[in-house]
Design a protein around this motif. Structure first.
Motif, PDB file in Angstrom:
ATOM      1  N   ALA A 237       0.834  -1.199   0.000  1.00 18.53           N
ATOM      2  CA  ALA A 237       0.000   0.000   0.000  1.00 18.53           C
ATOM      3  C   ALA A 237       0.870   1.250   0.000  1.00 18.53           C
ATOM      4  O   ALA A 237       2.025   1.227   0.448  1.00 18.53           O
ATOM      5  CB  ALA A 237      -0.918   0.006   1.219  1.00 18.53           C
TER       6      ALA A 237
ATOM      7  N   ASP B 139      -0.795  -2.387   6.318  1.00 14.99           N
ATOM      8  CA  ASP B 139       0.205  -1.376   5.974  1.00 14.99           C
ATOM      9  C   ASP B 139       1.565  -1.676   6.581  1.00 14.99           C
ATOM     10  O   ASP B 139       2.578  -1.105   6.160  1.00 14.99           O
ATOM     11  CB  ASP B 139      -0.277  -0.001   6.432  1.00 14.99           C
ATOM     12  CG  ASP B 139      -1.549   0.406   5.714  1.00 14.99           C
ATOM     13  OD1 ASP B 139      -1.471   0.690   4.507  1.00 14.99           O
ATOM     14  OD2 ASP B 139      -2.616   0.418   6.349  1.00 14.99           O
TER      15      ASP B 139
ATOM     16  N   ARG C  73       0.069   4.168   1.560  1.00  9.38           N
ATOM     17  CA  ARG C  73      -0.217   5.085   2.664  1.00  9.38           C
ATOM     18  C   ARG C  73       1.074   5.501   3.362  1.00  9.38           C
ATOM     19  O   ARG C  73       1.988   4.712   3.522  1.00  9.38           O
ATOM     20  CB  ARG C  73      -1.161   4.425   3.667  1.00  9.38           C
ATOM     21  CG  ARG C  73      -2.526   4.099   3.105  1.00  9.38           C
ATOM     22  CD  ARG C  73      -3.427   3.456   4.155  1.00  9.38           C
ATOM     23  NE  ARG C  73      -4.636   2.930   3.542  1.00  9.38           N
ATOM     24  CZ  ARG C  73      -4.757   1.704   3.021  1.00  9.38           C
ATOM     25  NH1 ARG C  73      -3.720   0.871   3.080  1.00  9.38           N
ATOM     26  NH2 ARG C  73      -5.881   1.314   2.469  1.00  9.38           N
ATOM     27  N   ASN C  74       1.112   6.747   3.801  1.00 10.84           N
ATOM     28  CA  ASN C  74       2.314   7.230   4.492  1.00 10.84           C
ATOM     29  C   ASN C  74       2.000   7.893   5.825  1.00 10.84           C
ATOM     30  O   ASN C  74       2.888   8.453   6.451  1.00 10.84           O
ATOM     31  CB  ASN C  74       3.105   8.190   3.597  1.00 10.84           C
ATOM     32  CG  ASN C  74       2.269   9.368   3.121  1.00 10.84           C
ATOM     33  OD1 ASN C  74       1.285   9.745   3.763  1.00 10.84           O
ATOM     34  ND2 ASN C  74       2.671   9.957   2.003  1.00 10.84           N
ATOM     35  N   ASP C  75       0.732   7.833   6.246  1.00  9.70           N
ATOM     36  CA  ASP C  75       0.312   8.453   7.499  1.00  9.70           C
ATOM     37  C   ASP C  75      -0.093   7.356   8.480  1.00  9.70           C
ATOM     38  O   ASP C  75      -1.007   6.564   8.205  1.00  9.70           O
ATOM     39  CB  ASP C  75      -0.868   9.398   7.242  1.00  9.70           C
ATOM     40  CG  ASP C  75      -1.217  10.248   8.465  1.00  9.70           C
ATOM     41  OD1 ASP C  75      -0.867   9.845   9.598  1.00  9.70           O
ATOM     42  OD2 ASP C  75      -1.860  11.291   8.280  1.00  9.70           O
TER      43      ASP C  75
ATOM     44  N   GLU D 192      -3.743   6.611   9.314  1.00  9.56           N
ATOM     45  CA  GLU D 192      -4.603   5.947   8.354  1.00  9.56           C
ATOM     46  C   GLU D 192      -4.240   4.466   8.168  1.00  9.56           C
ATOM     47  O   GLU D 192      -4.909   3.747   7.424  1.00  9.56           O
ATOM     48  CB  GLU D 192      -4.498   6.645   6.995  1.00  9.56           C
ATOM     49  CG  GLU D 192      -4.944   8.103   7.019  1.00  9.56           C
ATOM     50  CD  GLU D 192      -4.709   8.794   5.689  1.00  9.56           C
ATOM     51  OE1 GLU D 192      -4.054   8.171   4.806  1.00  9.56           O
ATOM     52  OE2 GLU D 192      -5.167   9.935   5.526  1.00  9.56           O
ATOM     53  N   ALA D 193      -3.219   4.020   8.870  1.00 12.06           N
ATOM     54  CA  ALA D 193      -2.658   2.694   8.620  1.00 12.06           C
ATOM     55  C   ALA D 193      -3.199   1.637   9.576  1.00 12.06           C
ATOM     56  O   ALA D 193      -3.469   1.911  10.751  1.00 12.06           O
ATOM     57  CB  ALA D 193      -1.138   2.755   8.722  1.00 12.06           C
TER      58      ALA D 193
END
Length: 262
Positions: free
Chosen positions: A146, A204, A148-150, A153-154
């Motif tokens: 994925a 994540d 996602r980098n926050d 949100e993971a």
């Protein structure tokens, strides 16, 4: 399915053959003969049957390769450069409780480097596979970690120490810290599948301590070929220490820092 190399073809065929007995035994899980090999650490007749099939099939097609297996332990081969790392049933406790979340895990280590991995979720018929430099796949579809980098949100996966094993207090601190900064934490009981779910973007990231090489070797190849990272939590060799952290390039440093802070 995309064209697989002769090596992957061998590994996939062995996993599928071993899966047949697991499917039969899972259907009769209440009748299995189960012995205890440690606190909350069970081994069933299903483990042994699946491992025997894998040992026979892989030995037949690649004679001389060594083995590192959950039940057999280290088996020296005449070919010192190649070693299979095999878990015939990752998620035994799930299996014995009738929970359909377990897998066969096969990795090949060549001259100390993990070069191929197969993880087969038997009940869902999900075959995760990868070879170094080729990419990672779920059945016939290419998979990627994925983006996602926050942390907020993971969703992360982990595993907790079983009763009788050390590390409960550390784990609870780690869990508390990750839960405080993330969307959620899951504990599903099969490290090989946790890693594959990271590779497929379902999770994540993943972390766990006190794992064995056969728990993580195949999954590590699959995560890396899916564009992710797999490292040792404290900077060593995770196959030796069993302390693993995995994720994408952005989240892995954040997850590692959070867990170490515990």
């Amino acid at each position: 399915m995309p064209q697989t190399s002769p090596l992957l073809t061998v590994m996939i065929a062995a996993a599928r053959k071993a899966s047949r007995s697991l499917v039969r035994d899972f259907g009769e899980v209440e009748n299995l003969q189960v012995s205890r090999k440690g606190p909350a650490d069970f081994v069933s007749s299903a483990d042994h049957k699946a491992e025997q099939t894998l040992f026979e099939e892989l030995s037949r097609v690649r004679p001389g390769y060594g083995f590192l297996m959950e039940e057999r332990g280290n088996v020296e081969g005449t070919d010192k450069t190649n070693r299979w790392i095999v878990d015939p049933l990752d998620g035994t406790l799930n299996f014995l409780h009738g929970l359909p979340h377990f897998a066969i895990s096969i990795a090949l280590e060549r001259e100390g480097v993990l070069i191929a991995g197969v993880v087969y979720n038997v009940i869902r018929d999900e075959l995760f596979w990868a070879e170094k430099g080729v990419g990672a796949f779920l059945n016939d579809k290419r998979i990627r970690v994925a983006a996602r980098n926050d942390m907020k949100e993971a969703v992360f996966a982990t595993g907790s120490p079983w009763v009788g094993r050390p590390g409960h207090e550390v784990f609870l601190r780690e869990m508390e810290r990750v839960m405080a900064v993330s969307a959620g934490v899951r504990r599903w009981g099969a490290a090989s599948l946790d890693l594959c779910y990271v590779a497929a973007g379902r999770f994540d990231g993943f972390w766990e301590r006190n794992l064995s090489p056969w728990d993580v070797a195949a999954g590590a190849v699959i995560v890396r070929e899916a564009g992710g990272l797999v490292k040792e939590l404290d900077g060593g060799d995770f196959l030796k220490t069993g302390a693993v952290v995995a994720g994408n390039e952005k989240l892995l440093p954040q997850l590692t820092k959070t867990v170490r802070g515990a």
